[in-house]
Design a protein around this motif. Structure first.
Motif, PDB file in Angstrom:
ATOM      1  N   ALA A   2       4.411  34.056  -4.412  1.00  0.00           N
ATOM      2  CA  ALA A   2       3.374  33.923  -5.441  1.00  0.00           C
ATOM      3  C   ALA A   2       3.493  35.070  -6.424  1.00  0.00           C
ATOM      4  O   ALA A   2       4.192  36.060  -6.179  1.00  0.00           O
ATOM      5  CB  ALA A   2       1.994  33.929  -4.788  1.00  0.00           C
ATOM      6  N   TYR A   4       1.132  37.823  -8.122  1.00  0.00           N
ATOM      7  CA  TYR A   4      -0.186  38.449  -8.078  1.00  0.00           C
ATOM      8  C   TYR A   4      -0.310  39.515  -9.155  1.00  0.00           C
ATOM      9  O   TYR A   4       0.618  40.308  -9.362  1.00  0.00           O
ATOM     10  CB  TYR A   4      -0.431  39.120  -6.716  1.00  0.00           C
ATOM     11  N   HIS A  34       6.668  38.419  -2.730  1.00  0.00           N
ATOM     12  CA  HIS A  34       5.831  38.078  -3.878  1.00  0.00           C
ATOM     13  C   HIS A  34       6.197  38.915  -5.097  1.00  0.00           C
ATOM     14  O   HIS A  34       6.720  40.020  -4.970  1.00  0.00           O
ATOM     15  CB  HIS A  34       4.352  38.307  -3.542  1.00  0.00           C
ATOM     16  N   LYS A 165       0.168  33.454 -16.076  1.00  0.00           N
ATOM     17  CA  LYS A 165      -0.154  32.336 -15.196  1.00  0.00           C
ATOM     18  C   LYS A 165       0.000  32.750 -13.727  1.00  0.00           C
ATOM     19  O   LYS A 165       0.670  32.073 -12.938  1.00  0.00           O
ATOM     20  CB  LYS A 165       0.702  31.114 -15.509  1.00  0.00           C
ATOM     21  N   ALA A 166      -0.614  33.852 -13.383  1.00  0.00           N
ATOM     22  CA  ALA A 166      -0.529  34.378 -12.023  1.00  0.00           C
ATOM     23  C   ALA A 166      -1.281  33.477 -11.051  1.00  0.00           C
ATOM     24  O   ALA A 166      -2.203  32.757 -11.438  1.00  0.00           O
ATOM     25  CB  ALA A 166      -1.104  35.788 -11.976  1.00  0.00           C
ATOM     26  N   ASP A 167      -0.887  33.510  -9.792  1.00  0.00           N
ATOM     27  CA  ASP A 167      -1.566  32.704  -8.785  1.00  0.00           C
ATOM     28  C   ASP A 167      -2.938  33.268  -8.459  1.00  0.00           C
ATOM     29  O   ASP A 167      -3.849  32.532  -8.087  1.00  0.00           O
ATOM     30  CB  ASP A 167      -0.709  32.646  -7.511  1.00  0.00           C
ATOM     31  N   GLU A 168      -3.075  34.596  -8.574  1.00  0.00           N
ATOM     32  CA  GLU A 168      -4.363  35.199  -8.275  1.00  0.00           C
ATOM     33  C   GLU A 168      -4.434  36.565  -8.945  1.00  0.00           C
ATOM     34  O   GLU A 168      -3.438  37.283  -9.017  1.00  0.00           O
ATOM     35  CB  GLU A 168      -4.530  35.355  -6.753  1.00  0.00           C
ATOM     36  N   CYS A 169      -5.620  36.912  -9.401  1.00  0.00           N
ATOM     37  CA  CYS A 169      -5.856  38.250  -9.917  1.00  0.00           C
ATOM     38  C   CYS A 169      -6.727  38.978  -8.900  1.00  0.00           C
ATOM     39  O   CYS A 169      -7.852  38.567  -8.624  1.00  0.00           O
ATOM     40  CB  CYS A 169      -6.560  38.181 -11.267  1.00  0.00           C
ATOM     41  N   THR A 241     -14.234  31.754  -8.301  1.00  0.00           N
ATOM     42  CA  THR A 241     -13.442  30.603  -8.717  1.00  0.00           C
ATOM     43  C   THR A 241     -14.317  29.540  -9.355  1.00  0.00           C
ATOM     44  O   THR A 241     -15.526  29.733  -9.522  1.00  0.00           O
ATOM     45  CB  THR A 241     -12.682  30.052  -7.484  1.00  0.00           C
TER      46      THR A 241
END
Lengths: 410, 410
Positions: A2, A4, A34, A165-169, A241
């Motif tokens: 991913a 991050y 990652h 367009k990261a999977d999560e911040c 979210t």
């Protein structure tokens, strides 16, 4: 695998030991394959040190030069963290806001991000490097250094996550997530696994200062999954979210926020004619005083009572402004009270559940707490009460809405 | 109306009070109608603080990140000085090396300036602004922050003066000029009104550390009039300029330089065959040890004695290297002595005056000071003597060459 974007705040990078600890943490993500972009703040205390230097020279520092000064804080941290990562065999490269380029408008000390060039970062990530970015800072079109305002590192992180367009911040901080209320007030306060952007906005603006509000707005707008975690202990933190992603039924209330930084002003016996609100608030706003809650009641003698709250720091200034305004309006009296507190219940579930407000009022009444003001939005109900009842009110509401007893199902 | 580039070192901007004092000084030039570009160093102590942070993390810091770290020091100063100038009603604008742009090669921590964009600065000067530039730093073609090496702010100032065709580059420091020798050793040491670039180079490299050597080379190459002055007291300082500009007859000697930081090594009984020097110095250089003076004497048994000096800090390391080399070469013995000092007489007048060297040797002999090594250039004669005689030698030479008695006619 991913991507991050991780943000570590001032306390998390407050000493070289803590920077090494952050490097350890980042390395575990790299070792798992990652891609990681790290955003860091200035070492805690550094921004205040720099402000102190400016303050010793002038009480009216030029905003452009202020940004040149303050942006050095994050620049120190990116260099040190990159060194610490390299020592661990992690290839890493630091970037100032200018180097990324994080282009902002020219509103020094409170600039807004306009766009971000991702080219350099993507090249580095492709080459297996950790990208270490200075939070809080950018550059305007003319090449001037800008800053996003205090706490702006969160905004940097979210903006980078959106652009890449990261999977999560992931926002690493000194708390392990967002709680149903302040654990210092309610022992049974519980960490939330999930919360919606809207709820988080209400919680943050009401005093649960885990994240900078602008960063949450930004994350909501671009739908960047945002996670608040502790940099000092392991754990899943709280995921912020979109509402639709909830898998289980909405609970009615997510948390109790409160705030004891406000003061209340009432102008009594104002003639009940159109334009009164603006004639009262116009001069207040002109004096650069921010107003929070506003309530107007109609009295029975063709006059009205107008009440609002401001930050407690502005209490004396606003009283002066109001005294003049009241004279001009022919109002009867101005009353002020700085011994108040605001308590709010927040939850997206509220939308579809009747009776939430009345349950709140019942709970407070059962404790003999008088409600001085009420204000509501779609996902929150706020009341103003005497400050001395604050802890009692928060505990009673936390219990009434079963925030401590409930399973951690979200 | 002139254009001055002024450089203030770390001591001159060491506190906010001193920064305010610099602002006062700069303002007097503006008030007189001059254009001023100010180059500043990091506040004294700041660079060491930053080095300490890096050192706490790694003993092998990445040079690129080192530059990101260290360049923050000057950035703080430009912001503070600009604020101080603005407070005094002086319009001012700060520039980092990147913002100017001072383009360098990519040799991090010791970059060389390749070119300077003067457009922004000239626009500001035309608009009546003081331009405040961070010394010591630049940017490479790829946008990476670079630094010019410690003391590089002098180089920045001279390079800006050359690019802007300034009338004078003024280096403000904690001494009020260049002296005939160190006033702490000779009471009668006299401030020189003028000195040539070449003499200054010899004086600087021999231990009169007023200016960074590279900045003097640069100033000489581009014929930038360079003036050393005190930031703490008024006075004309010392002008460093081209030889041709001297109006009066050249004095023979301009000053006495000395250096007690060196140690002497001798390899005795080396076979007198071609290539010996490189077989001795090759391994020394490979160990990154810099060599200063080199002397080789032929002995009478087809062997030779080879002597050179190194910085005292390298004394133990060089002895280890030499012992191996001596074995390989079949040399008789390696001798070392760290209790030495180097004394030099410097002056462009020497070129056309015979007997300067012999006068030096006579003077030392009259004091019973034994000369261990001799080395000469066109404008200097250096000798190595026992360290204990250093002060005696400097005073005797200062007097013999009439440096204290002479009128200040240059």
């Amino acid at each position: 695998m991913a991507l991050y974007v991780q943000k570590y705040g001032g306390t998390s990078v407050g000493t070289t030991e803590r920077i090494e600890h952050v490097a350890d943490k980042v390395k575990t993500f790299c070792d798992d394959g990652h891609d990681v972009v790290v955003v860091v703040s200035a070492m805690s205390g550094e921004t205040n040190r720099l402000l102190g230097l400016a303050d010793a020279i002038t009480d009216q520092p030029n905003p452009r030069e202020m940004d040149v000064l303050l942006s050095t804080g994050e620049q120190v941290t990116i260099a040190l963290l990159s060194m610490a990562l390299q020592k661990r065999g992690c290839s890493a490269r630091s970037y100032t806001g200018d180097q990324v380029r994080i282009v902002t408008d020219s509103a020094h000390t409170k600039a807004r991000i306009q766009h971000i060039d991702v080219e350099h970062m993507q090249k580095d990530l492709k080459a297996g490097r950790v990208v270490v970015v200075a939070g809080f800072q950018g550059v305007d079109e003319l090449g001037n250094t800008t800053t996003l305002g205090r706490g702006g590192s969160d905004t940097t992180a979210v903006a980078l996550a959106a652009s890449l367009k990261a999977d999560e911040c992931q926002i690493y901080t000194d708390v392990d997530g967002v709680y149903t209320t302040d654990p210092r007030v309610v022992d049974d306060a519980r960490r939330l696994d999930k919360i919606t952007f809207e709820e988080m906005l209400e919680m943050a603006s009401l005093g649960s200062k885990v994240l900078q509000i602008r960063s949450v707005e930004f994350a909501g707008k671009y739908n960047v999954p945002l996670r608040v975690l502790s940099s000092f202990q392991d754990g899943p933190g709280t995921l912020i979210t979109l509402e639709e992603e909830y898998k289980v039924e909405q609970p009615v209330i997510s948390g109790i926020a409160f705030n004891r930084d406000e003061a209340k002003l009432t102008v009594l016996g104002v003639p009940d004619i159109p334009g009164v609100a603006s004639r009262i608030l116009g001069p207040v706003s002109a004096a650069n005083i921010e107003v929070d809650m506003i309530v107007q009641n109609v009295a029975d003698d063709n006059t009205t009572d107008f009440t609002f709250t401001v930050h407690r720091n502005d209490f004396e200034r606003v009283q002066k402004v109001l005294t003049e305004v009241a004279n001009d309006l022919g109002a009867r009296e101005v009353r002020g009270d700085s011994n108040i507190a605001k308590v709010s219940i927040v939850g997206v579930g509220m939308r579809s559940h009747a009776g939430v407000a009345s349950k709140m009022f019942d709970t407070l009444a059962a404790e003999n707490i008088n409600i001085q003001m009420i204000s509501t939005s779609e996902i929150k109900v706020s009341v103003v009460i005497a400050e001395k009842y604050l802890e009692l009110a928060v505990r009673a509401l936390h219990s009434a809405f079963e925030l401590d007893a409930r399973e951690q199902n979200r």
